[in-house]
Design a protein around this motif. Structure first.
Motif, PDB file in Angstrom:
ATOM      1  N   ARG A 119      23.057 -70.137   9.622  1.00 32.71           N
ATOM      2  CA  ARG A 119      22.502 -70.976   8.563  1.00 32.71           C
ATOM      3  C   ARG A 119      21.423 -70.262   7.758  1.00 32.71           C
ATOM      4  NH1 ARG A 119      19.617 -75.535  10.444  1.00 32.71           N
ATOM      5  NH2 ARG A 119      19.693 -76.181   8.261  1.00 32.71           N
ATOM      6  N   ILE A 120      20.807 -69.258   8.343  1.00 33.92           N
ATOM      7  CA  ILE A 120      19.624 -68.654   7.727  1.00 33.92           C
ATOM      8  C   ILE A 120      19.913 -68.034   6.357  1.00 33.92           C
ATOM      9  CG2 ILE A 120      17.910 -66.806   8.011  1.00 33.92           C
ATOM     10  CD1 ILE A 120      17.823 -67.554  11.000  1.00 33.92           C
ATOM     11  N   PRO A 121      21.004 -67.237   6.180  1.00 36.39           N
ATOM     12  CA  PRO A 121      21.257 -66.694   4.842  1.00 36.39           C
ATOM     13  C   PRO A 121      21.596 -67.763   3.805  1.00 36.39           C
ATOM     14  CG  PRO A 121      22.428 -65.449   6.528  1.00 36.39           C
ATOM     15  CD  PRO A 121      21.934 -66.692   7.182  1.00 36.39           C
ATOM     16  N   GLU A 122      21.977 -68.949   4.240  1.00 36.79           N
ATOM     17  CA  GLU A 122      22.254 -70.030   3.301  1.00 36.79           C
ATOM     18  C   GLU A 122      20.980 -70.773   2.910  1.00 36.79           C
ATOM     19  OE1 GLU A 122      25.226 -69.957   2.204  1.00 36.79           O
ATOM     20  OE2 GLU A 122      25.804 -68.495   3.755  1.00 36.79           O
ATOM     21  N   LEU A 123      19.882 -70.412   3.539  1.00 32.26           N
ATOM     22  CA  LEU A 123      18.595 -71.053   3.247  1.00 32.26           C
ATOM     23  C   LEU A 123      17.625 -70.106   2.560  1.00 32.26           C
ATOM     24  CD1 LEU A 123      18.171 -72.844   6.695  1.00 32.26           C
ATOM     25  CD2 LEU A 123      18.492 -74.017   4.506  1.00 32.26           C
ATOM     26  N   ALA A 124      17.741 -68.794   2.837  1.00 35.61           N
ATOM     27  CA  ALA A 124      16.750 -67.847   2.320  1.00 35.61           C
ATOM     28  C   ALA A 124      17.349 -66.449   2.199  1.00 35.61           C
ATOM     29  CB  ALA A 124      15.540 -67.794   3.251  1.00 35.61           C
ATOM     30  N   HIS A 125      16.714 -65.634   1.376  1.00 40.78           N
ATOM     31  CA  HIS A 125      16.968 -64.200   1.394  1.00 40.78           C
ATOM     32  C   HIS A 125      16.296 -63.606   2.630  1.00 40.78           C
ATOM     33  CE1 HIS A 125      18.408 -64.487  -2.691  1.00 40.78           C
ATOM     34  NE2 HIS A 125      17.227 -64.841  -3.168  1.00 40.78           N
ATOM     35  N   ILE A 126      16.745 -62.437   3.034  1.00 41.53           N
ATOM     36  CA  ILE A 126      16.127 -61.722   4.149  1.00 41.53           C
ATOM     37  C   ILE A 126      15.653 -60.362   3.638  1.00 41.53           C
ATOM     38  CG2 ILE A 126      16.451 -60.748   6.452  1.00 41.53           C
ATOM     39  CD1 ILE A 126      18.730 -62.797   6.843  1.00 41.53           C
ATOM     40  N   VAL A 127      14.393 -60.066   3.844  1.00 39.48           N
ATOM     41  CA  VAL A 127      13.833 -58.756   3.515  1.00 39.48           C
ATOM     42  C   VAL A 127      13.648 -58.007   4.832  1.00 39.48           C
ATOM     43  CG1 VAL A 127      11.893 -57.517   2.505  1.00 39.48           C
ATOM     44  CG2 VAL A 127      12.679 -59.663   1.462  1.00 39.48           C
ATOM     45  N   VAL A 128      14.403 -56.935   4.995  1.00 41.54           N
ATOM     46  CA  VAL A 128      14.372 -56.159   6.235  1.00 41.54           C
ATOM     47  C   VAL A 128      13.494 -54.927   6.030  1.00 41.54           C
ATOM     48  CG1 VAL A 128      15.728 -54.900   7.950  1.00 41.54           C
ATOM     49  CG2 VAL A 128      16.669 -56.959   6.895  1.00 41.54           C
ATOM     50  N   VAL A 129      12.416 -54.861   6.793  1.00 43.01           N
ATOM     51  CA  VAL A 129      11.481 -53.744   6.704  1.00 43.01           C
ATOM     52  C   VAL A 129      11.858 -52.703   7.752  1.00 43.01           C
ATOM     53  CG1 VAL A 129       9.070 -53.060   6.988  1.00 43.01           C
ATOM     54  CG2 VAL A 129       9.633 -55.215   5.849  1.00 43.01           C
ATOM     55  N   GLN A 130      12.050 -51.475   7.298  1.00 44.05           N
ATOM     56  CA  GLN A 130      12.438 -50.401   8.209  1.00 44.05           C
ATOM     57  C   GLN A 130      11.313 -50.107   9.193  1.00 44.05           C
ATOM     58  OE1 GLN A 130      15.491 -48.904   8.197  1.00 44.05           O
ATOM     59  NE2 GLN A 130      16.066 -50.383   6.628  1.00 44.05           N
ATOM     60  N   ARG A 131      11.665 -50.062  10.480  1.00 43.41           N
ATOM     61  CA  ARG A 131      10.706 -49.741  11.532  1.00 43.41           C
ATOM     62  C   ARG A 131      11.292 -48.636  12.409  1.00 43.41           C
ATOM     63  NH1 ARG A 131       6.645 -53.228  12.746  1.00 43.41           N
ATOM     64  NH2 ARG A 131       6.784 -52.697  14.942  1.00 43.41           N
ATOM     65  N   PRO A 132      10.443 -47.879  13.071  1.00 43.76           N
ATOM     66  CA  PRO A 132      10.950 -46.825  13.958  1.00 43.76           C
ATOM     67  C   PRO A 132      11.844 -47.424  15.041  1.00 43.76           C
ATOM     68  CG  PRO A 132       8.593 -46.585  13.616  1.00 43.76           C
ATOM     69  CD  PRO A 132       8.964 -47.908  13.039  1.00 43.76           C
ATOM     70  N   GLY A 133      12.876 -46.696  15.391  1.00 43.55           N
ATOM     71  CA  GLY A 133      13.780 -47.184  16.427  1.00 43.55           C
ATOM     72  C   GLY A 133      15.196 -46.746  16.154  1.00 43.55           C
ATOM     73  N   PRO A 134      16.113 -47.155  17.012  1.00 44.30           N
ATOM     74  CA  PRO A 134      17.495 -46.695  16.897  1.00 44.30           C
ATOM     75  C   PRO A 134      18.272 -47.278  15.717  1.00 44.30           C
ATOM     76  CG  PRO A 134      17.283 -48.314  18.654  1.00 44.30           C
ATOM     77  CD  PRO A 134      15.893 -48.014  18.176  1.00 44.30           C
ATOM     78  N   GLY A 135      17.794 -48.333  15.090  1.00 43.74           N
ATOM     79  CA  GLY A 135      18.524 -48.934  13.986  1.00 43.74           C
ATOM     80  C   GLY A 135      19.588 -49.899  14.458  1.00 43.74           C
ATOM     81  N   LEU A 136      20.482 -50.263  13.533  1.00 44.19           N
ATOM     82  CA  LEU A 136      21.509 -51.269  13.821  1.00 44.19           C
ATOM     83  C   LEU A 136      22.751 -50.625  14.427  1.00 44.19           C
ATOM     84  CD1 LEU A 136      21.345 -53.358  10.506  1.00 44.19           C
ATOM     85  CD2 LEU A 136      20.062 -53.709  12.626  1.00 44.19           C
ATOM     86  N   ALA A 137      23.344 -51.300  15.406  1.00 40.42           N
ATOM     87  CA  ALA A 137      24.637 -50.853  15.933  1.00 40.42           C
ATOM     88  C   ALA A 137      25.683 -51.006  14.824  1.00 40.42           C
ATOM     89  CB  ALA A 137      25.022 -51.690  17.148  1.00 40.42           C
ATOM     90  N   PRO A 138      26.409 -49.950  14.486  1.00 38.07           N
ATOM     91  CA  PRO A 138      27.299 -50.000  13.324  1.00 38.07           C
ATOM     92  C   PRO A 138      28.397 -51.056  13.409  1.00 38.07           C
ATOM     93  CG  PRO A 138      27.651 -47.993  14.618  1.00 38.07           C
ATOM     94  CD  PRO A 138      26.418 -48.628  15.133  1.00 38.07           C
ATOM     95  N   ASP A 139      28.793 -51.435  14.620  1.00 44.72           N
ATOM     96  CA  ASP A 139      29.860 -52.424  14.769  1.00 44.72           C
ATOM     97  C   ASP A 139      29.311 -53.807  15.116  1.00 44.72           C
ATOM     98  OD1 ASP A 139      28.972 -51.629  17.229  1.00 44.72           O
ATOM     99  OD2 ASP A 139      30.956 -51.618  18.176  1.00 44.72           O
ATOM    100  N   GLY A 140      27.994 -53.976  15.042  1.00 45.89           N
ATOM    101  CA  GLY A 140      27.382 -55.253  15.397  1.00 45.89           C
ATOM    102  C   GLY A 140      27.365 -56.237  14.243  1.00 45.89           C
ATOM    103  N   VAL A 141      27.106 -57.482  14.562  1.00 43.53           N
ATOM    104  CA  VAL A 141      27.066 -58.539  13.545  1.00 43.53           C
ATOM    105  C   VAL A 141      25.988 -58.284  12.496  1.00 43.53           C
ATOM    106  CG1 VAL A 141      26.615 -61.006  13.166  1.00 43.53           C
ATOM    107  CG2 VAL A 141      28.089 -60.276  15.063  1.00 43.53           C
ATOM    108  N   PRO A 142      24.743 -57.891  12.873  1.00 38.86           N
ATOM    109  CA  PRO A 142      23.734 -57.653  11.842  1.00 38.86           C
ATOM    110  C   PRO A 142      24.145 -56.583  10.833  1.00 38.86           C
ATOM    111  CG  PRO A 142      22.682 -57.892  13.977  1.00 38.86           C
ATOM    112  CD  PRO A 142      24.157 -57.810  14.228  1.00 38.86           C
ATOM    113  N   ALA A 143      24.766 -55.493  11.305  1.00 43.95           N
ATOM    114  CA  ALA A 143      25.200 -54.437  10.386  1.00 43.95           C
ATOM    115  C   ALA A 143      26.277 -54.955   9.438  1.00 43.95           C
ATOM    116  CB  ALA A 143      25.713 -53.233  11.179  1.00 43.95           C
ATOM    117  N   LYS A 144      27.192 -55.763   9.940  1.00 44.56           N
ATOM    118  CA  LYS A 144      28.235 -56.330   9.085  1.00 44.56           C
ATOM    119  C   LYS A 144      27.643 -57.292   8.068  1.00 44.56           C
ATOM    120  CE  LYS A 144      31.815 -55.893  12.659  1.00 44.56           C
ATOM    121  NZ  LYS A 144      32.693 -56.614  13.621  1.00 44.56           N
TER     122      LYS A 144
END
Length: 210
Positions: A119-144
Motif C-alpha cells: 500500500r505504501i507506494p500508493e500513498l507516497a513517494h519513497i526517497v531512498v538515501v544511499q547508505r554503506p552496506g551490501p545494497g539490494l539483492a538483485p532478485d529481491g522484491v525491493p530491487a524489482k
C-alpha cells in the motif's frame, strides 16, 4: 511536497540533522518533518522513552525552522506501522498533494517485510538515501520495485502525489546512535556528535547510562 523522515532517533544526532537539511535542499521543499516512532517493529526497544526522545528532538531542531516535528506515532499504542501513518497523512493533506517518505537503503532492503508494504507506494513517494552496506539483492522484491518505479529527477515527485522512487546519494556523517549510546555508557563524551542542548539534557536526565 510534504516530506517525512522517520526514525527512532535514540538519540537524535548531527548525522540525522545534516541529512534532514540535505533532503530539504535537494528536494526543494521548505520543511522536512522528523517523525519519531513509538515502538519500532524492526529493531530493539529504544534506550529512552518516547517522551524523552521527543524532548531531545525538540531541543535539537529548536533553532532550525526548516526542520519540523511530527509526533503522531508516539500517541499510538503498540508498534508504529508506516502504512497506517501514511494513510492518516494522506487523509489530512488530500489525494493530490505530493507526499514523500525517506528511507535508507538498509531499511529499503527489507521493505517487503513491512506490514502492508504494497500500500505504501500508493500513498507516497519513497526517497531512498544511499547508505554503506551490501545494497539490494538483485532478485529481491525491493530491487524489482525500484526498477518499476524509479525516477531520476526530483521534479517527477512534484508531478504526482505518490508512486515514484527517487534515489539520493548525499554526503553522510559517519555517526550512529548506537555508537553514541555505547560511548555514553562507557563514560566517554559524545560532544560534537550531537547538539550541545541534547547532550546536556541527556546528562540531566541520566539517559543511556550517563
Amino acid at each position: 511536497m510534504h516530506v517525512i523522515y522517520g526514525g527512532t532517533f535514540d538519540p537524535i544526532h548531527h548525522g540525522h540533522l545534516r541529512l534532514a537539511v540535505e533532503l530539504r535542499e535537494r528536494l526543494g521543499v521548505s520543511e522536512v518533518a522528523l517523525m519519531p516512532c513509538h515502538v519500532p517493529p524492526h529493531r530493539d526497544v529504544p534506550g529512552a522513552t518516547s517522551a524523552q526522545r521527543l524532548a531531545l528532538l525538540e531541543l535539537a531542531i529548536a533553532s532550525e525552522p526548516g526542520l519540523t516535528l511530527d509526533d503522531r506515532e508516539l500517541g499510538r499504542e503498540g508498534a508504529s506501522y508506516t502504512a497506517e501513518t501514511l494513510t492518516q497523512l494522506r487523509a489530512e493533506i488530500g489525494p493530490d498533494k505530493p507526499l514523500a517518505m525517506v528511507l535508507g537503503t538498509d531499511s529499503f532492503a527489507g521493505f517487503d517485510r513491512w506490514q502492508e508494504w504494497e500500500r505504501i507506494p500508493e500513498l507516497a513517494h519513497i526517497v531512498v538515501v544511499q547508505r554503506p552496506g551490501p545494497g539490494l539483492a538483485p532478485d529481491g522484491v525491493p530491487a524489482k520495485l525500484l526498477s518499476q518505479r524509479s525516477v531520476e529527477r526530483v521534479e517527477a515527485l512534484f508531478r504526482a502525489p505518490c508512486g515514484h522512487i527517487l534515489q539520493l546519494d548525499p554526503p553522510l556523517l559517519d555517526i550512529s546512535a548506537t555508537g553514541i549510546r555505547d560511548r555514553i555508557l562507557s563514560g566517554h563524551s559524545p560532544r560534537y556528535l550531537l547538539p550541545d542542548p541534547v547532550w546536556r539534557e541527556i546528562q540531566r536526565q541520566r539517559l543511556y547510562g550517563a
